[in-house]
Design an enzyme around this catalytic site. Structure first.
Site, PDB file in Angstrom:
ATOM      1  N   GLU A  35       0.873  -1.112   0.105  1.00  0.00           N
ATOM      2  CA  GLU A  35       0.055   0.113  -0.053  1.00  0.00           C
ATOM      3  C   GLU A  35       0.731   1.175   0.145  1.00  0.00           C
ATOM      4  O   GLU A  35       0.461   2.193  -0.827  1.00  0.00           O
ATOM      5  CB  GLU A  35      -0.810   0.116   1.153  1.00  0.00           C
ATOM      6  N   GLU A  36       1.927   1.289   0.666  1.00  0.00           N
ATOM      7  CA  GLU A  36       2.759   2.506   0.888  1.00  0.00           C
ATOM      8  C   GLU A  36       3.507   2.892  -0.524  1.00  0.00           C
ATOM      9  O   GLU A  36       3.498   3.920  -0.872  1.00  0.00           O
ATOM     10  CB  GLU A  36       4.022   2.104   2.073  1.00  0.00           C
ATOM     11  N   ARG A  37       3.717   1.391  -1.172  1.00  0.00           N
ATOM     12  CA  ARG A  37       4.526   1.911  -2.420  1.00  0.00           C
ATOM     13  C   ARG A  37       3.392   2.004  -3.691  1.00  0.00           C
ATOM     14  O   ARG A  37       3.964   3.023  -4.286  1.00  0.00           O
ATOM     15  CB  ARG A  37       5.246   0.424  -2.816  1.00  0.00           C
ATOM     16  N   ALA A  40       2.910   6.009  -2.848  1.00  0.00           N
ATOM     17  CA  ALA A  40       4.228   6.676  -3.231  1.00  0.00           C
ATOM     18  C   ALA A  40       4.132   7.283  -4.729  1.00  0.00           C
ATOM     19  O   ALA A  40       4.295   8.246  -5.006  1.00  0.00           O
ATOM     20  CB  ALA A  40       5.490   6.015  -3.074  1.00  0.00           C
TER      21      ALA A  40
END
Length: 181
Positions: A35-37, A40
C-alpha cells in the site's frame, strides 16, 4: 515524517491493548509496504505534473537572446517526454491499485511503481530545475523544494536497491542455490 529510535525494555502490553496477533508485527509491516509503495506512486503523479506545468509556464515567460526558453525545441521535447513518462507511471499505479482492490497479489507491480516513481521524480526535478537556471535553486521556488524533497521517494518504503532485489526475485532472475557456489 519524524524518524527516531525507540527502545522498550521490560514493557508489558496487556492483551486488550495489543494491535493484531502476537509476533506478527513484521508480517503486518511487510503487508502494508505494498500500500505504501502504491501510495508513493500515486501521490507523486500530481507533483511531477505540476513541476512540468510550472516549467512550461516559466520557460514560456523567461527570455534569453530575444526568445523564450520554451521556443527551444529541445525544451519542448524534453518536457513532452517527461510528461509521457508520468503517464506511463500512472498506468502502472492504476493497474496495481485495481488488482489490489480485487484482492490480487501486487508485490511486483507495486515494486515497479515504487522504483519508477523514485527515479522519475529525480529526473523530472533535475530537468525542470535545469530549465529554471539559477532561479531554480531559490528556496521560494516550488521546483527547488521538489528537487530537494523528492529524493526521499527512492529511500522511504524500501530503497531502489530493495525494489530491484524484489523484482529480480519475483521475475525469476536470481541465481539458483546450485549456482551460488
Amino acid at each position: 515524517m519524524d524518524t527516531a529510535p525507540l527502545f522498550f525494555e521490560d514493557v508489558r502490553v496487556p492483551k486488550s491493548n495489543r494491535i493484531g496477533d502476537e509476533n506478527q508485527g513484521f508480517i503486518y509491516q511487510m503487508q502494508q509496504f505494498q500500500e505504501e509503495r502504491m501510495w508513493a506512486g500515486a501521490a507523486s503523479l500530481k507533483l511531477m505534473e505540476r513541476s512540468i506545468s510550472d516549467a512550461v509556464e516559466y520557460t514560456g515567460q523567461r527570455q534569453v537572446f530575444g526568445a523564450s526558453i520554451l521556443d527551444n525545441q529541445y525544451v519542448q521535447f524534453r518536457l513532452a517526454e517527461l510528461q509521457t513518462e508520468v503517464e506511463l507511471l500512472r498506468s502502472i499505479v492504476y493497474r496495481a491499485c485495481d488488482l489490489y482492490i480485487a484482492g490480487e497479489e501486487v508485490t511486483t507491480l507495486a515494486s515497479m511503481a515504487k522504483l519508477k516513481v523514485g527515479r522519475l521524480q529525480r529526473e523530472v526535478a533535475d530537468a525542470c530545475l535545469q530549465f529554471y537556471g539559477g532561479m531554480g535553486f531559490m528556496n521560494e521556488t516550488p521546483i527547488s523544494r521538489f528537487y530537494r524533497d523528492g529524493r526521499l521517494c527512492s529511500i522511504g518504503g524500501g530503497a531502489d536497491e530493495i525494489m530491484l532485489k524484489i523484482l529480480a526475485k519475483n521475475l525469476g532472475m536470481t541465481p539458483s542455490p546450485k549456482g551460488r557456489g
